[in-house]
Design a protein around this motif. Structure first.
Motif, mmCIF file in Angstrom:
data_model
loop_
_atom_site.group_PDB
_atom_site.id
_atom_site.type_symbol
_atom_site.label_atom_id
_atom_site.label_comp_id
_atom_site.label_asym_id
_atom_site.label_seq_id
_atom_site.Cartn_x
_atom_site.Cartn_y
_atom_site.Cartn_z
ATOM 1 N N TYR A 63 1.742 -47.460 7.537
ATOM 2 C CA TYR A 63 3.073 -47.572 7.043
ATOM 3 C C TYR A 63 3.443 -46.606 6.250
ATOM 4 O O TYR A 63 2.757 -46.141 5.347
ATOM 5 N N PHE A 64 4.563 -45.613 6.738
ATOM 6 C CA PHE A 64 4.938 -44.771 5.830
ATOM 7 C C PHE A 64 6.298 -44.776 5.290
ATOM 8 O O PHE A 64 7.007 -45.156 6.255
ATOM 9 N N VAL A 65 6.447 -44.468 4.216
ATOM 10 C CA VAL A 65 7.651 -44.448 3.406
ATOM 11 C C VAL A 65 7.912 -43.342 2.410
ATOM 12 O O VAL A 65 7.033 -43.086 1.979
ATOM 13 N N HIS A 66 9.364 -42.822 2.475
ATOM 14 C CA HIS A 66 9.451 -41.789 1.598
ATOM 15 C C HIS A 66 10.796 -41.585 1.172
ATOM 16 O O HIS A 66 12.022 -42.414 1.885
ATOM 17 N N TRP A 150 -2.395 -35.670 8.466
ATOM 18 C CA TRP A 150 -1.251 -36.152 8.959
ATOM 19 C C TRP A 150 0.104 -35.881 7.967
ATOM 20 O O TRP A 150 1.085 -35.669 8.357
ATOM 21 N N LEU A 151 -0.437 -36.324 6.748
ATOM 22 C CA LEU A 151 0.798 -36.223 5.777
ATOM 23 C C LEU A 151 1.316 -34.640 5.662
ATOM 24 O O LEU A 151 2.836 -34.529 5.617
ATOM 25 N N ASP A 152 0.623 -33.794 5.573
ATOM 26 C CA ASP A 152 0.715 -32.353 5.698
ATOM 27 C C ASP A 152 1.618 -31.966 6.957
ATOM 28 O O ASP A 152 2.469 -31.047 6.707
ATOM 29 N N GLN A 153 1.799 -32.879 7.989
ATOM 30 C CA GLN A 153 2.633 -32.422 8.956
ATOM 31 C C GLN A 153 4.003 -33.141 8.943
ATOM 32 O O GLN A 153 4.871 -32.798 9.644
ATOM 33 N N GLN A 154 4.279 -33.926 7.908
ATOM 34 C CA GLN A 154 5.595 -34.552 7.890
ATOM 35 C C GLN A 154 6.584 -33.751 7.182
ATOM 36 O O GLN A 154 6.207 -33.188 5.953
#
Length: 287
Positions: A63-66, A150-154
């Motif tokens: 789950y990704f939230v920002h 993966w986070l660094d690709q967002q």
């Protein structure tokens, strides 16, 4: 970590107060419900999604939230033994509303997609213990590297700011190892009622974390401290020797598992204290 007998003792004590029964919790969580966390003041509008992260061992459902606009420091959230579920999504969303891009992972993706605990935190430990026991130092390290990459690709993740990581129960030692696995990216680590932070093994999470470059917040449940009273001293001495800032505190009155809002031993006042200290840590280390 997540010792079955101790956890069941804690659950029985909480139920004896008459606040909720195991059946009631099972019904709530089976319906995808969780206790509501306090609202964030001046909460940022957020964007949330279910995502898949490719790792050396397969595809992890997360789950990704920002924040809906701009960039924000990344945070990797490791759940407790009950895994990715509504309560952990709620915690991740609340953190995003506070200004962070948060990836909440399913640490058991190799075996099963979320939900991995039938009744959330009301699930008997015996049903989920095999999932935890299938993880080890190698899976912790390889997953940490894959999730941080993966986070660094967002686009929503600030590349000029350090990443934070936090873990609950079994997630505590994984958060420690995340800092060791990606030392140049991880700037802050939070462990809440973490189990197995200190062992006698050469690869003990606390020894590996001491080789990182992070700052630490270690919140220890009172009954965990009673069972392992020397751990806090070992942690303090280890991080002092490594010259790494570490706030280490035993939370008087808190039972193991007190932070997630769906836990049968959830303590809102002490959970909020731990949450406020986490925001202070991230405010300093991820600025």
């Amino acid at each position: 970590m997540c010792d079955q007998d101790h956890f069941e003792d804690d659950r029985a004590q909480f139920e004896a107060l008459g606040l909720v029964t195991r059946k009631q919790f099972g019904m709530m969580l089976g319906a995808g419900m969780a206790m509501m966390l306090p609202q964030v003041a001046n909460a940022a509008a957020v964007t949330e999604s279910e995502v898949t992260v490719t790792t050396p061992d397969g595809s992890a459902d997360c789950y990704f939230v920002h924040p809906a606009s701009g960039t924000a420091p990344g945070v990797l959230l490791w759940p407790d033994i009950f895994g990715l579920r509504p309560a952990m999504r709620q915690m991740g969303k609340r953190l995003a509303e506070s200004g962070y891009s948060v990836l909440v992972v399913n640490p058991f993706y190799r075996v099963k997609k979320a939900p991995t605990a039938e009744n959330g935190a009301a699930t008997p430990i015996a049903q989920v213990a095999p999932l935890m026991q299938a993880l080890n130092e190698t899976t912790h390290m390889t997953d940490a590297k894959a999730f941080v990459a993966w986070l660094d690709q967002q686009p929503s993740v600030a590349k000029n700011k350090k990443i934070g990581t936090q873990g609950y129960c079994m997630g505590g030692p994984i958060a420690f190892r995340t800092a060791a696995a990606v030392p140049d990216r991880v700037g802050a680590v939070g462990s809440f009622h973490g189990g197995g932070l200190v062992t006698k093994a050469a690869n003990s999470p606390h020894l590996q974390a001491a080789k990182s470059k992070a700052q630490f917040l270690i919140a220890i449940a009172a009954n965990d401290d009673a069972r392992a009273p020397d751990d806090k001293t070992v942690l303090k001495e280890t991080f002092e020797k490594a010259n790494l800032p570490a706030e280490i505190e035993v939370y008087t009155g808190a039972a193991h598992g007190w932070c997630p809002p769906d836990s049968t031993v959830y303590n809102e006042a002490l959970a909020e204290k731990a949450w406020s200290r986490l925001l202070v840590l991230y405010g300093k280390a991820l600025a």
